[in-house]
Design an enzyme around this catalytic site. Structure first.
Site, PDB file in Angstrom:
ATOM      1  CG  LEU C 238      -1.863   1.211   1.345  1.00 32.60           C
ATOM      2  CD1 LEU C 238      -2.888   1.197   0.239  1.00 32.60           C
ATOM      3  CD2 LEU C 238      -2.526   1.245   2.709  1.00 32.60           C
ATOM      4  CG  ASP C 239      -0.528   4.630   0.069  1.00 36.91           C
ATOM      5  OD1 ASP C 239      -1.157   4.584  -0.997  1.00 36.91           O
ATOM      6  OD2 ASP C 239      -1.073   4.886   1.152  1.00 36.91           O
TER       7      ASP C 239
END
EC number: 3.5.1.10
Lengths: 295, 295, 295, 295
Positions: C238-239
């Protein structure tokens, strides 16, 4: 750029007071005591004194007062005594009374688009009453939002006639502020004097560089490494009015005139949107050919 | 701004080749094949073609070649055939042969300080051979670094005589690049023509705004919302030479002339330092009154 | 940001070649000679070698070749020999063959608006084939432009089912690039692996600061003086995917969470638009978890 | 960044008053009336109320009062009544009484150089009383300006002993503010609690990204497109104290760790210099883990 915070308050009860006078001891005390005694609570205050130059004092208050609209007249009357004592120029405005704006545009509609967008998302506190153009390009967009669009062809031979129509339209729609969102016609002194410090223009250069026509071509020829845009009030000196906001963007040797224009459009739209926003919120004070912007 | 990466290589073996010619098919192939066949390994290459305007092609190579200094003459000789075929203008330079620079300065020494500082920390690849000034302010700093400092008083009445001394000094010190680090005297055409595209000036405005004297005063009076600085090669048209680098900084109504100057000095020093750095690394090509900067 | 110059050329005849291989002497010579011998004229070339790290070499050519579409197969075949010799990974793309994109969006549609706007003005060279949303907010805008809009409600309980529909839709519309324009749902590894380096996300913080949910709230609490946005390829962390572009804007103590969001939206929309543009023009090369962007 | 204007006034007569209290009607009126009745003329005033969060009110006055130093005690006494009524926390400071500062530095002295430079040119209104370092690199520069330089070797094994010496030194030199200008040693809670909100650090990243050691290496590995620096007050949570100022600069794939460091140093030096300047002018108020900066 700062965006301010009073979102939740009841807008009906929010007022603004702008004051300009010779700087003297006791002004802030007098003004803040006046507001306090009238039960107006200060939400935001900004001041500036140009002491070294001409000793002028400028202040902007945003305040909250229960039942403001009912008390409004009484408040303004009470203030006149202080104003007289200190020889103040001043303006009371009321957040609930939105300024009515007209947007003038020509073929390139990117600035118009940006203004409509910001307006739709609630960032421009105005009623966009009418859009005027010497081209038809913006019509579909404008009418889709329920805003009247007037096509008034213009060129320098029929300038007087065109401006008469435009002035009549501004009166009909009771316009408070006139935004030139890349309107590529020169306005006559006669037109301009109807709207002192009420016409906001976007010029597609970093003024005072490239005053006048074809700034991107001239920026290209000069080989500048940054291009800019300037939003200013319109006066009778072309591109010489008080500057509200400017910004620049980096370019390089790979850019030609069309790509300078593309990059410049991004700068133009954000510079104009900021200037209009500040004007609508009574954050701009004109002082000779300069502006004080309390943003 | 990008700073490049070849730190570890043996500098003796690094060379640069700058080429300018009419754009034609096969140029990159010819140049890169030439370098390959001569066992020069390309470290960095940048090209630009101004196809829509005048069809010129520009390229800069930085390459690594074992025993470069021994093979240098042979390389240049071999290249002359390609150059002839494509009618190229070209320059070979060698990283080991640092350019020799002179810095001219007046009373305000912030740009001089920045250059000396960057030079001490290894960012300006030059021998600072001499500093010339019409004031004594920089002497202590300059001499503390073992650099000769010449005080040559100057004013417009003795300009010719002063420039003769300066030219003689530039010859004595075998100067390749002359940096005007806020040297507040106008140079005559006679002086300038000794050093074509070799004099780098910093002007304390965002050119072409505020050409000439007292730009901060004029910026203040015009009420601009950004101030800038411009580094350019000096030609005989005042502040009109090819721009190498520019930058701007935000200001507002609270700034007066002294504070505009303070803010401006920060912009001046970084703009000049970048321009000088790029010139020293042969990253700047002049094309009429514009520059191609391969940074 | 630079915008490049080839506007007038016949797009049918413009191709791009991206190459990645171990750095060795002779690569540029081999590639440019190949293009020259095949009568392809180089319009733009950019290279990078990561010599100090892993010795890889990256190059992007944009070239013009008469009757490119007819000669295309032959060109690719001829290239395979060079590619084999230097063990190159490479891609040929053709300007005439626009990438087909899907835009995913949730309630906040400012990034969608910016993309549609840039696309209408010709700056995003793509066919926007479909817009997918878990809210109805964007429908009117999207359909007014003749683009199909699919409302697919989503939440974490029905994620698998939702993603199956989405993957089917991407196949049906033959999507090349998937743009998450503030799509506020997490995608599963299963979904992501269908589109390696083909999903572009905008995250509303300056990564790696404020990974995950509610970055503006957390930025407010941390008291940062700048807020930012990051556009990156989506991976299963994530990210954490390769960053394509980032930018920041100044804020101060007067900003609260809603005004941080307003300011942030301006940053988000320009950061995403740049990243998408560069991807569409094959200017981005992924190298482990970093990107090389030849803009 | 704004730089303010009061240069010419007699510094002896300039005072500052910072106030913090629960927001209530009448505060501005009470404060400005107090100043007026005591014949103090307001030069600059800035206020902020965090109404939506905790209803606190903050104000900073800069005022001019003839014979301030003589009237000082009387003024402070008179104020105590107002302070009591509104339950204010407040501070009176006097421009003539410069803060005494200590600079801590390690091997990299670019931030030290910047501070000394700004100090020499009159931009930092402080007495630099002493420089402390665990390396000898800065000695020559510091001593050349007549400032005492203390070499105190430090490492984590002798931390307690080192800090005792440092605290003693701070007492001996009566230090008001302690500037960590890239001092690469961790301070213990014991040390920090001697100087609450009086230690200003520069961290070489855009916090909260890259907290802790080796931020440039980690920025490189993460592939960020901007690098930053953060100046903050030191608390016992490493790199978690209230942020005073931050800035960023653009980088790209061509940068490696050494060039990121070079670019970052420029950002560090300007961010630290701004933060220190604002602290010295009493423009910074700490509110939990955030700062209000009236610049």
């Amino acid at each position: 750029m700062s965006v301010h915070t009073q979102y939740n308050r009841n807008k009906e009860n929010i007022g603004r007071l702008l004051v300009k006078c010779q700087d003297k001891p006791g002004i802030v005390a007098a003004l803040s005591t006046f507001l306090y005694e009238n039960e107006a609570n200060i939400l935001e205050s900004s001041q500036f004194s140009s002491e070294e130059e001409d000793g002028m004092f400028y202040i902007r208050f945003e305040y909250y007062l229960d039942d403001l609209l009912m008390k409004r007249q009484q408040l303004e009357n009470a203030f006149s005594k202080i104003a007289e004592k200190f020889e103040m120029e001043y303006t009371f405005t009321y957040a609930i009374k939105k300024k009515r704006s007209a947007i003038f545009v020509s073929k390139e509609i990117h600035c118009l688009q940006e203004l409509l967008w910001e307006w739709q998302s609630g960032d421009l506190d105005t009623d966009i009453a009418v859009v005027v153009s010497n081209h038809e390009d913006g019509r579909a967009l404008v009418e889709s939002l329920g805003i009247p669009f007037y096509y008034i062809p213009a060129n320098k031979d029929i300038r007087e006639e065109v401006e008469q129509k435009q002035v009549a339209l501004m009166r009909e729609y009771e316009i408070d502020v006139l935004i030139l969102a890349r309107y590529m016609q020169i306005l006559t002194p006669n037109f301009v004097e109807h709207f002192p410090n009420k016409i906001i223009n976007i010029h597609h250069s970093f003024l005072p560089a490239f005053i006048g026509a074809r700034p991107y071509e001239r920026a290209y020829n000069r080989g500048v490494k940054l291009i800019g845009a300037t939003s200013h009030y319109v006066t009778n000196d072309l591109d010489e009015g008080p500057i509200i906001e400017q910004d620049t963007e980096r370019v390089d040797h790979r850019n030609n005139v069309p790509t300078l224009k593309k990059i410049g459009q991004q700068v133009e739209r954000r510079v104009l949107a900021r200037a209009v926003k500040w004007h609508l919120e009574d954050r701009v004070i004109v002082k000779d050919n300069r502006t004080i912007v309390f943003h």
